[in-house]
Design a protein around this motif. Structure first.
Motif, PDB file in Angstrom:
ATOM      1  N   GLY A 269       0.783  -1.237   0.000  1.00 51.55           N
ATOM      2  CA  GLY A 269       0.000   0.000   0.000  1.00 51.55           C
ATOM      3  C   GLY A 269       0.812   1.282   0.000  1.00 51.55           C
ATOM      4  O   GLY A 269       0.252   2.360   0.171  1.00 51.55           O
ATOM      5  N   VAL A 270       2.130   1.204  -0.175  1.00 50.38           N
ATOM      6  CA  VAL A 270       2.930   2.442  -0.147  1.00 50.38           C
ATOM      7  C   VAL A 270       2.922   3.098  -1.530  1.00 50.38           C
ATOM      8  O   VAL A 270       2.511   2.499  -2.526  1.00 50.38           O
ATOM      9  N   ALA A 271       3.428   4.328  -1.565  1.00 50.12           N
ATOM     10  CA  ALA A 271       3.465   5.054  -2.838  1.00 50.12           C
ATOM     11  C   ALA A 271       4.584   4.538  -3.739  1.00 50.12           C
ATOM     12  O   ALA A 271       4.385   4.324  -4.941  1.00 50.12           O
ATOM     13  N   VAL A 272       5.755   4.326  -3.159  1.00 48.24           N
ATOM     14  CA  VAL A 272       6.937   4.067  -4.006  1.00 48.24           C
ATOM     15  C   VAL A 272       7.809   2.948  -3.420  1.00 48.24           C
ATOM     16  O   VAL A 272       8.031   2.901  -2.206  1.00 48.24           O
ATOM     17  N   LEU A 273       8.288   2.081  -4.292  1.00 54.01           N
ATOM     18  CA  LEU A 273       9.323   1.103  -3.916  1.00 54.01           C
ATOM     19  C   LEU A 273      10.514   1.294  -4.848  1.00 54.01           C
ATOM     20  O   LEU A 273      10.361   1.268  -6.065  1.00 54.01           O
ATOM     21  N   VAL A 274      11.687   1.509  -4.256  1.00 55.03           N
ATOM     22  CA  VAL A 274      12.916   1.617  -5.057  1.00 55.03           C
ATOM     23  C   VAL A 274      13.841   0.474  -4.630  1.00 55.03           C
ATOM     24  O   VAL A 274      14.294   0.431  -3.486  1.00 55.03           O
ATOM     25  N   MET A 275      14.101  -0.450  -5.546  1.00 53.06           N
ATOM     26  CA  MET A 275      14.968  -1.595  -5.231  1.00 53.06           C
ATOM     27  C   MET A 275      16.379  -1.306  -5.741  1.00 53.06           C
ATOM     28  O   MET A 275      16.709  -1.610  -6.885  1.00 53.06           O
ATOM     29  N   ALA A 276      17.197  -0.708  -4.868  1.00 54.58           N
ATOM     30  CA  ALA A 276      18.597  -0.449  -5.244  1.00 54.58           C
ATOM     31  C   ALA A 276      19.513  -1.551  -4.732  1.00 54.58           C
ATOM     32  O   ALA A 276      20.713  -1.547  -5.019  1.00 54.58           O
ATOM     33  N   ALA A 277      18.954  -2.483  -3.969  1.00 53.16           N
ATOM     34  CA  ALA A 277      19.775  -3.566  -3.407  1.00 53.16           C
ATOM     35  C   ALA A 277      20.242  -4.510  -4.506  1.00 53.16           C
ATOM     36  O   ALA A 277      19.568  -4.699  -5.520  1.00 53.16           O
ATOM     37  N   ALA A 278      21.398  -5.093  -4.268  1.00 57.34           N
ATOM     38  CA  ALA A 278      21.879  -6.176  -5.133  1.00 57.34           C
ATOM     39  C   ALA A 278      21.487  -7.473  -4.433  1.00 57.34           C
ATOM     40  O   ALA A 278      22.132  -7.900  -3.473  1.00 57.34           O
ATOM     41  N   VAL A 279      20.377  -8.027  -4.909  1.00 55.34           N
ATOM     42  CA  VAL A 279      19.804  -9.218  -4.254  1.00 55.34           C
ATOM     43  C   VAL A 279      20.401 -10.466  -4.907  1.00 55.34           C
ATOM     44  O   VAL A 279      20.486 -10.546  -6.138  1.00 55.34           O
ATOM     45  N   ALA A 280      20.788 -11.420  -4.074  1.00 55.91           N
ATOM     46  CA  ALA A 280      21.336 -12.673  -4.626  1.00 55.91           C
ATOM     47  C   ALA A 280      20.303 -13.323  -5.535  1.00 55.91           C
ATOM     48  O   ALA A 280      19.133 -13.432  -5.159  1.00 55.91           O
ATOM     49  N   ASP A 281      20.720 -13.716  -6.721  1.00 48.54           N
ATOM     50  CA  ASP A 281      19.803 -14.425  -7.623  1.00 48.54           C
ATOM     51  C   ASP A 281      19.729 -15.901  -7.266  1.00 48.54           C
ATOM     52  O   ASP A 281      18.752 -16.568  -7.573  1.00 48.54           O
ATOM     53  N   TYR A 282      20.799 -16.379  -6.615  1.00 48.80           N
ATOM     54  CA  TYR A 282      20.831 -17.791  -6.211  1.00 48.80           C
ATOM     55  C   TYR A 282      21.310 -17.888  -4.770  1.00 48.80           C
ATOM     56  O   TYR A 282      22.109 -17.067  -4.325  1.00 48.80           O
ATOM     57  N   ARG A 283      20.823 -18.867  -4.072  1.00 45.50           N
ATOM     58  CA  ARG A 283      21.264 -19.114  -2.684  1.00 45.50           C
ATOM     59  C   ARG A 283      21.562 -20.606  -2.523  1.00 45.50           C
ATOM     60  O   ARG A 283      20.999 -21.432  -3.290  1.00 45.50           O
ATOM     61  N   PRO A 284      22.411 -20.987  -1.556  1.00 49.03           N
ATOM     62  CA  PRO A 284      22.700 -22.410  -1.360  1.00 49.03           C
ATOM     63  C   PRO A 284      21.422 -23.176  -1.009  1.00 49.03           C
ATOM     64  O   PRO A 284      20.606 -22.682  -0.228  1.00 49.03           O
ATOM     65  N   VAL A 285      21.293 -24.356  -1.595  1.00 52.49           N
ATOM     66  CA  VAL A 285      20.120 -25.197  -1.279  1.00 52.49           C
ATOM     67  C   VAL A 285      20.157 -25.563   0.200  1.00 52.49           C
ATOM     68  O   VAL A 285      19.142 -25.581   0.876  1.00 52.49           O
ATOM     69  N   GLU A 286      21.372 -25.825   0.686  1.00 56.30           N
ATOM     70  CA  GLU A 286      21.502 -26.191   2.103  1.00 56.30           C
ATOM     71  C   GLU A 286      22.549 -25.317   2.784  1.00 56.30           C
ATOM     72  O   GLU A 286      23.568 -24.986   2.178  1.00 56.30           O
ATOM     73  N   THR A 287      22.276 -24.970   4.025  1.00 57.51           N
ATOM     74  CA  THR A 287      23.270 -24.260   4.837  1.00 57.51           C
ATOM     75  C   THR A 287      23.763 -25.244   5.894  1.00 57.51           C
ATOM     76  O   THR A 287      22.948 -25.797   6.647  1.00 57.51           O
ATOM     77  N   ALA A 288      25.089 -25.492   5.913  1.00 59.20           N
ATOM     78  CA  ALA A 288      25.632 -26.443   6.899  1.00 59.20           C
ATOM     79  C   ALA A 288      25.428 -25.889   8.305  1.00 59.20           C
ATOM     80  O   ALA A 288      25.681 -24.699   8.536  1.00 59.20           O
ATOM     81  N   PRO A 289      24.988 -26.719   9.242  1.00 60.09           N
ATOM     82  CA  PRO A 289      24.742 -26.200  10.599  1.00 60.09           C
ATOM     83  C   PRO A 289      26.032 -25.853  11.335  1.00 60.09           C
ATOM     84  O   PRO A 289      26.034 -25.039  12.245  1.00 60.09           O
ATOM     85  N   ARG A 290      27.153 -26.512  10.957  1.00 60.70           N
ATOM     86  CA  ARG A 290      28.449 -26.225  11.585  1.00 60.70           C
ATOM     87  C   ARG A 290      29.472 -25.868  10.511  1.00 60.70           C
ATOM     88  O   ARG A 290      29.269 -26.191   9.339  1.00 60.70           O
ATOM     89  N   LYS A 291      30.556 -25.201  10.922  1.00 60.50           N
ATOM     90  CA  LYS A 291      31.583 -24.780   9.965  1.00 60.50           C
ATOM     91  C   LYS A 291      32.096 -25.975   9.155  1.00 60.50           C
ATOM     92  O   LYS A 291      32.452 -27.007   9.738  1.00 60.50           O
ATOM     93  N   VAL A 292      32.108 -25.818   7.835  1.00 61.65           N
ATOM     94  CA  VAL A 292      32.608 -26.899   6.974  1.00 61.65           C
ATOM     95  C   VAL A 292      34.135 -26.908   7.075  1.00 61.65           C
ATOM     96  O   VAL A 292      34.788 -25.886   6.837  1.00 61.65           O
ATOM     97  N   LYS A 293      34.680 -28.042   7.468  1.00 66.97           N
ATOM     98  CA  LYS A 293      36.141 -28.139   7.676  1.00 66.97           C
ATOM     99  C   LYS A 293      36.855 -28.228   6.337  1.00 66.97           C
ATOM    100  O   LYS A 293      36.308 -28.688   5.334  1.00 66.97           O
ATOM    101  N   ARG A 294      38.124 -27.774   6.347  1.00 68.24           N
ATOM    102  CA  ARG A 294      38.931 -27.781   5.123  1.00 68.24           C
ATOM    103  C   ARG A 294      39.018 -29.198   4.550  1.00 68.24           C
ATOM    104  O   ARG A 294      38.891 -29.398   3.354  1.00 68.24           O
ATOM    105  N   GLY A 295      39.229 -30.195   5.380  1.00 68.56           N
ATOM    106  CA  GLY A 295      39.170 -31.593   4.979  1.00 68.56           C
ATOM    107  C   GLY A 295      40.204 -31.973   3.923  1.00 68.56           C
ATOM    108  O   GLY A 295      41.146 -31.233   3.641  1.00 68.56           O
ATOM    109  N   LYS A 296      39.952 -33.136   3.327  1.00 69.85           N
ATOM    110  CA  LYS A 296      40.954 -33.659   2.381  1.00 69.85           C
ATOM    111  C   LYS A 296      40.537 -33.409   0.942  1.00 69.85           C
ATOM    112  O   LYS A 296      41.360 -33.430   0.039  1.00 69.85           O
ATOM    113  N   GLN A 297      39.224 -33.202   0.724  1.00 66.67           N
ATOM    114  CA  GLN A 297      38.799 -33.089  -0.662  1.00 66.67           C
ATOM    115  C   GLN A 297      39.280 -31.791  -1.299  1.00 66.67           C
ATOM    116  O   GLN A 297      39.338 -30.762  -0.638  1.00 66.67           O
ATOM    117  N   GLU A 298      39.642 -31.848  -2.595  1.00 67.33           N
ATOM    118  CA  GLU A 298      40.200 -30.700  -3.320  1.00 67.33           C
ATOM    119  C   GLU A 298      39.117 -29.688  -3.685  1.00 67.33           C
ATOM    120  O   GLU A 298      39.401 -28.512  -3.843  1.00 67.33           O
TER     121      GLU A 298
END
Ligand code: PMT
Length: 401
Positions: A269-298
């Motif tokens: 119901g407002v008069a004007v909306l100005v979207m100057a934000a740079a909104v992510a077009d994509y986001r991760p399907v999953e967010t790991a609950p804990r920090k992902v460790k460096r591990g062995k995989q390349e």
């Protein structure tokens, strides 16, 4: 671009508080912003700061005494009240606040406040316990009910050595509030403008995010310009290093989904909306609950999913404005977005051009209208770009009532 304070007649009343030293900076900032500043010092203030200090950089006489026969302004004691476009009392002591609430006029400042038709803004400064006192709260409430704008006090270190509410709001912040009050009759008065700013952050895990280079400066400039033209301004801000603009309602969000939810709610119901934000077009399907460790995989493969298009989905605003950050085919890409996103205006910026786009204080844009009008603007400050966009918005609004 002229500052919103340029050539505006500001009467700055200063009362006897240790915070009077901040009034020196405030007066200097007002003068630098182009305002004509007339200073009135109360007797108490003269104990902390001198008339000479203010006269030196306002280049105008300073009023200290209502009955000073040498003061041309004191003779006609309502002259300043009539000339003022705003009367600012900063710092405003508990005693002055009480006098103003009672309508007393026993010195040059209280007389001016009583005699003026201009808006009045108070920046209280006092001991925390004095601020908490029911008499002070009642007096401030009474003044607000009469239309006086009260800014602060802020919380922090007090002259008493204690911490609490009582500090005068910083001069830089007061400047924004003064601009907002002076703009109250601007061409966007009576409207609500919702603005988005910054780059959303999409978490991969508790310590890592996917984001972009937006600093938020463009969106913040739009919010400030809308405020300075009299709009009630609401800013939905993704994480930035910027401080919240004064006299703007700010909602902080993190992700594209959060920004979408905030815009859906706030832009209804407002008069004007100005979207100057740079909104992510994509986001991760999953967010790991804990920090992902460096591990062995390349490699670490992350699956992304498309975010909903906020601008396309939003219902309610009478005028919708999008921004297009492009690295190639600026005009054709922006035209395509204007066509598909169902908005009224698209502001295209080539983010590869020097001084333009992400992080800079300036921007070079092309404004495309659904009406076919294309305006190519030279490099200018983001605040000035914001005004040029709002000029187009203001022209569209009357037809959308
Ligand atoms: O913040 P600064 O450092 O000052 O930089 C300013 C800026 C370059 C970020 C700004 O001027 C700008 O161009 N903002 C829009 C950037 C962008 O994301 O453009 P886009 O072409 O991806 O999106 C087009 C429009 O759709 C934008 O208004 C965007 O807010 C909107 N959008 C995008 C994705 C999405 N999921 N929902 C949306 O509403």
């Amino acid at each position: 671009m002229k500052s919103p304070l340029s050539n505006r007649a500001v009467v700055l009343g200063i009362t006897g508080s240790i915070a009077s030293y901040k009034a020196v900076d405030l007066a200097s900032k007002l003068v630098q912003a182009g305002a004509q500043v007339d200073v009135i010092l109360s007797r108490g203030a003269s104990q902390f700061v001198t008339a000479l200090t203010f006269r030196s950089f306002t280049h105008r006489p300073v009023v200290t005494d209502l009955f000073d026969p040498d003061s041309e302004l004191a003779v006609e004691h309502v002259a300043l009240a009539q000339r003022a476009e705003i009367v600012v009392v900063a710092p405003a002591t508990v005693h002055t606040i009480a006098k103003l609430a009672l309508g007393l006029a026993d010195d040059a400042l209280t007389t001016t406040v009583l005699a003026t038709q201009a808006p009045v803004l108070l920046a209280p400064a006092m001991d925390g316990r004095m601020y908490e006192h029911p008499a002070t709260r009642e007096n401030l409430h009474k003044l607000e009910e009469r239309g006086v704008t009260v800014v602060g006090p802020a919380e922090g270190h007090l002259a008493s050595g204690l911490r609490g509410w009582g500090r005068m709001v910083e001069p830089g912040e007061l400047l924004g509030h003064i601009a907002a009050v002076l703009g109250h009759k601007g061409d966007l008065a009576g409207t609500t403008v919702v603005v988005t700013a910054g780059g959303t952050q999409e978490p991969l895990d508790p310590v890592r995010v996917l984001t972009n280079r937006s600093s938020g400066k463009m969106g913040y400039a739009v919010a400030e310009a809308a405020r300075d033209r009299g709009a009630r301004t609401v800013l939905v801000a993704a994480p930035t290093a910027l401080t919240d603009p004064p006299a703007v309602e700010v909602h902080h969000v993190g992700t594209a989904l959060e920004m979408g939810a905030a815009v859906a709610k706030l832009a209804r119901g407002v008069a004007v909306l100005v979207m100057a934000a740079a909104v992510a077009d994509y986001r991760p399907v999953e967010t790991a609950p804990r920090k992902v460790k460096r591990g062995k995989q390349e490699t670490w493969t992350v699956e992304l999913t498309r975010t909903p298009d906020i601008l396309m989905g939003v219902e309610g605003p009478r005028v919708k404005v999008g921004f297009a950050a492009e690295t190639e085919d600026l005009l054709s890409n922006a035209r395509e977005k204007l066509r598909t996103k169902g908005v009224d205006l698209f502001v295209a910026n080539d983010v590869t051009s020097p001084g333009s786009g992400f992080g800079s204080d300036t921007n070079e844009v092309i404004i495309l209208g659904r009406d076919g009008v294309v305006e190519k603007l030279p490099l200018m400050s983001k605040y000035e770009v914001a005004h040029r966009v709002l000029d187009r918005v203001a022209k569209l609004l009357p037809a959308r009532r």
